[in-house]
Design a protein around this motif. Structure first.
Motif, PDB file in Angstrom:
ATOM      1  N   GLN A 196       0.851  -1.184   0.000  1.00 34.72           N
ATOM      2  CA  GLN A 196       0.000   0.000   0.000  1.00 34.72           C
ATOM      3  C   GLN A 196       0.888   1.235   0.000  1.00 34.72           C
ATOM      4  N   ASP A 197       0.447   2.212  -0.794  1.00 34.63           N
ATOM      5  CA  ASP A 197       1.197   3.442  -1.014  1.00 34.63           C
ATOM      6  C   ASP A 197       0.448   4.573  -0.307  1.00 34.63           C
ATOM      7  N   HIS A 198       1.170   5.588   0.152  1.00 34.41           N
ATOM      8  CA  HIS A 198       0.529   6.799   0.703  1.00 34.41           C
ATOM      9  C   HIS A 198       0.760   7.910  -0.309  1.00 34.41           C
ATOM     10  N   LYS A 199      -0.293   8.275  -1.050  1.00 35.63           N
ATOM     11  CA  LYS A 199      -0.086   9.191  -2.184  1.00 35.63           C
ATOM     12  C   LYS A 199      -0.134  10.662  -1.809  1.00 35.63           C
ATOM     13  N   ARG A 200      -0.868  11.000  -0.735  1.00 38.65           N
ATOM     14  CA  ARG A 200      -1.001  12.423  -0.395  1.00 38.65           C
ATOM     15  C   ARG A 200       0.251  12.926   0.305  1.00 38.65           C
ATOM     16  N   THR A 210       0.887  13.130  -4.667  1.00 33.50           N
ATOM     17  CA  THR A 210       2.311  13.157  -5.045  1.00 33.50           C
ATOM     18  C   THR A 210       2.591  11.871  -5.805  1.00 33.50           C
ATOM     19  N   GLY A 211       3.847  11.649  -6.137  1.00 34.36           N
ATOM     20  CA  GLY A 211       4.229  10.363  -6.714  1.00 34.36           C
ATOM     21  C   GLY A 211       4.155   9.236  -5.686  1.00 34.36           C
ATOM     22  N   GLY A 212       4.061   9.558  -4.415  1.00 37.23           N
ATOM     23  CA  GLY A 212       4.018   8.543  -3.345  1.00 37.23           C
ATOM     24  C   GLY A 212       5.006   8.937  -2.247  1.00 37.23           C
ATOM     25  N   LEU A 253       2.673  -5.308 -14.893  1.00 36.69           N
ATOM     26  CA  LEU A 253       1.375  -4.635 -14.914  1.00 36.69           C
ATOM     27  C   LEU A 253       1.089  -4.320 -13.462  1.00 36.69           C
ATOM     28  N   TYR A 254       1.078  -3.049 -13.165  1.00 37.10           N
ATOM     29  CA  TYR A 254       0.888  -2.589 -11.784  1.00 37.10           C
ATOM     30  C   TYR A 254      -0.554  -2.151 -11.676  1.00 37.10           C
ATOM     31  N   ALA A 255      -1.337  -2.916 -10.928  1.00 33.53           N
ATOM     32  CA  ALA A 255      -2.744  -2.578 -10.760  1.00 33.53           C
ATOM     33  C   ALA A 255      -2.892  -1.692  -9.528  1.00 33.53           C
ATOM     34  N   PHE A 269      -3.842   1.315 -14.387  1.00 36.89           N
ATOM     35  CA  PHE A 269      -2.719   0.410 -14.592  1.00 36.89           C
ATOM     36  C   PHE A 269      -1.477   1.244 -14.861  1.00 36.89           C
ATOM     37  N   ASN A 270      -0.372   0.859 -14.259  1.00 35.38           N
ATOM     38  CA  ASN A 270       0.920   1.408 -14.622  1.00 35.38           C
ATOM     39  C   ASN A 270       1.719   0.290 -15.280  1.00 35.38           C
ATOM     40  N   VAL A 271       2.731   0.683 -16.039  1.00 33.58           N
ATOM     41  CA  VAL A 271       3.416  -0.307 -16.879  1.00 33.58           C
ATOM     42  C   VAL A 271       4.826  -0.613 -16.364  1.00 33.58           C
ATOM     43  N   ARG A 272       5.009  -0.451 -15.041  1.00 39.51           N
ATOM     44  CA  ARG A 272       6.346  -0.505 -14.437  1.00 39.51           C
ATOM     45  C   ARG A 272       6.182  -0.813 -12.960  1.00 39.51           C
ATOM     46  N   PHE A 273       7.282  -1.014 -12.273  1.00 40.74           N
ATOM     47  CA  PHE A 273       7.210  -1.151 -10.824  1.00 40.74           C
ATOM     48  C   PHE A 273       6.770   0.178 -10.218  1.00 40.74           C
ATOM     49  N   GLY A 274       5.981   0.133  -9.143  1.00 40.19           N
ATOM     50  CA  GLY A 274       5.608   1.355  -8.440  1.00 40.19           C
ATOM     51  C   GLY A 274       6.804   1.936  -7.708  1.00 40.19           C
ATOM     52  N   ASP A 275       6.766   3.235  -7.557  1.00 42.26           N
ATOM     53  CA  ASP A 275       7.779   3.929  -6.774  1.00 42.26           C
ATOM     54  C   ASP A 275       7.018   4.784  -5.778  1.00 42.26           C
ATOM     55  N   PRO A 276       6.968   4.466  -4.507  1.00 42.46           N
ATOM     56  CA  PRO A 276       7.909   3.672  -3.728  1.00 42.46           C
ATOM     57  C   PRO A 276       7.513   2.233  -3.421  1.00 42.46           C
ATOM     58  N   GLU A 277       6.528   1.640  -4.115  1.00 44.13           N
ATOM     59  CA  GLU A 277       6.193   0.244  -3.801  1.00 44.13           C
ATOM     60  C   GLU A 277       7.384  -0.691  -4.002  1.00 44.13           C
ATOM     61  N   ALA A 278       8.176  -0.444  -5.060  1.00 44.17           N
ATOM     62  CA  ALA A 278       9.333  -1.314  -5.313  1.00 44.17           C
ATOM     63  C   ALA A 278      10.264  -1.343  -4.094  1.00 44.17           C
TER      64      ALA A 278
END
Ligand code: AMP
Ligand code: GLY
Length: 436
Positions: A196-200, A210-212, A253-255, A269-278
């Motif tokens: 789980q990402d915190h986007k705000r 933000t980007g995360g 495929l990043y859902a 969908f994103n087409v890459r690893f999430g940042d900062p999920e990776a």
């Protein structure tokens, strides 16, 4: 194996660390002053057994196609598949065609029909730029007039240039967000551990998107059943729809999922690893990331990824002015002390070498500090202890990364149906294949 990682952020640093941990030789192009093995070079010229493309922009611009044309083994979709992230309108059309659950939406280039559609929806309202905007092109609001102003600003080109001249307007979904990263080989997919990402920007989910600003993995109450549900209801139908359009999708495929009372729905969908999920998913891998990505790149995924039970929490440390106008050139203190902590990895993102060779800030998200530990609480404590060793003028970060997940009222537990979703820690499911 010699692996070339393309990109220059915290995600690419985390990819490099995970690949090296399994014994691979890694060069990061261009990387940055804080990532060992960084090299200023044209990725097409770098000799490597496998090329992993980190960010969306070069994928959308066809870097993977150019590399494949040179006979390289590449992990990352071609420009055709990367449209999933490069155009939200195209992505939404594909999801509708594939029957993937997602928010009701419309895409517009003209103000009048856009505002009519907006006002036909019940709030909250969501307005997105069609094109890439580094995670900042999305407004979610309970104020319809604010949404209408945003539509006008985006369509006029003043807010996001060409990326905003088409907008996607959506109904706001409520629930909890989850990031499921699936490694795909064209027809097969396997999920990595959920995050789980915190986007705000601010504590308590205040401020702009933000980007995360931080992430954690695993996610309490989310077990293999929900992850499998996302694969079956969203990832595999999407792969099938891509394949039906002649697109051989090899990459992540990043859902971006909203877990609603009606089940998981796809936000994007994103087409890459999430940042900062990776930065929280990759440190938990206990298999060779290079083998996994090479198999996917080769079109024959056959080994399932394994994960340690340890949890990971990452805290993003940002520069003064992020996200609106990040200040650069501030000297970064304390990286070595922070990185020496037990179970800590400091990933360098917006970092450059200053005039005397010292590390200085060079972007909005500067460092991503990951703590690993036997529990989410322990991992979190390690991450924040390391963050307390760092400083530069104007450094800021969220103080509540992973905190909601430690409380008994964590909403996902209710939405995912607590008790039915398996253990919080552990490995995701098996490789699944598109049925023909
Ligand atoms: P996206 O770039 O499409 O993932 O949107 C960025 C963020 O905006 C998501 O992570 C959500 O927090 C929020 N968001 C996007 N679409 C919706 C929606 N339909 N309903 C509620 N929130 C949304
Ligand atoms: N963490 C959100 C993203 O990578 O898009």
């Amino acid at each position: 194996m010699r692996v070339c990682v393309v990109g220059s952020g915290g995600r690419e640093h985390a990819l490099a660390v995970a690949l090296r941990r399994a014994g691979n030789e890694v060069v990061v192009v261009p990387g940055n002053a804080g990532i060992p093995g960084s090299e200023e070079a044209d990725p097409v010229e770098v000799e490597a057994d496998l090329v992993v493309v980190g960010p969306e922009q070069p994928l959308v611009e066809g870097l993977a196609d150019r590399l494949r044309a040179r006979g390289r083994l590449v992990f990352g979709p071609g420009a055709d598949g990367a449209q999933l992230e490069g155009s939200k309108r195209w992505m939404k059309e594909l999801l509708s065609a594939a029957g993937v659950p997602t928010a009701r939406h419309g895409a517009f280039t003209d103000v009048v029909p856009a505002i009519d559609f907006l006002r036909s929806l019940e709030g909250p309202w969501v307005v997105k730029t069609d094109g890439l905007a580094a995670g900042k092109g999305v407004l979610v609001t309970t104020d319809v007039d604010e949404a209408a102003d945003d539509v006008v600003a985006k369509l006029s080109g003043t807010a996001f240039g060409a990326a905003g001249r088409t907008v996607v307007i959506e109904e706001g979904l409520s629930g909890s967000e989850l990031s499921v990263l699936a490694v795909c080989d064209g027809t097969r997919a396997v999920a990595l551990a959920p995050a789980q990402d915190h986007k705000r920007l601010g504590d308590g989910d205040s401020g702009p998107n933000t980007g995360g600003m931080g992430a954690f993995s695993p996610v309490p109450a989310i077990g293999p059943e929900l992850v499998d549900d996302v694969l079956d209801s969203a990832v595999l139908p999407t792969l099938a729809a891509l394949s039906a359009r002649g697109i051989d999708y090899r990459g992540v495929l990043y859902a971006g999922v909203m877990v609603t009372a009606d089940g998981p729905k796809i936000l994007e969908f994103n087409v890459r690893f999430g940042d900062p999920e990776a930065q929280v998913v990759l440190p938990r891998l206990s298999c060779d990331l290079g083998v996994l990505l090479a198999q996917a790149a080769d079109g024959l995924l056959r080994s399932e990824p394994t994960f340690v039970d340890d949890a990971a929490v990452t805290v993003v440390c940002a520069s003064e002015g992020y996200p609106a106008s990040p200040r650069t050139g501030d000297p970064i203190e304390g990286i070595d002390v922070a990185a020496a902590g037990d179970g800590v990895e400091v990933y360098c993102a917006g970092v450059a070498a200053g005039p005397g060779g010292e590390l200085v800030t060079a972007g909005g998200r500067v460092l991503s500090v990951t703590g690993l530990g036997p529990s989410l609480a322990g991992a979190r404590a390690r991450a924040y202890r390391a963050v307390s060793c760092l400083s530069w003028p104007g450094m800021h970060y969220r103080h509540d990364i992973a905190a909601p997940a430690l409380t008994s009222s964590f909403p996902l537990a209710a939405e995912a149906g607590a008790g039915t979703s398996g253990p919080a820690l552990g490995s995701p499911g098996a490789i699944r294949e598109v049925t023909r």
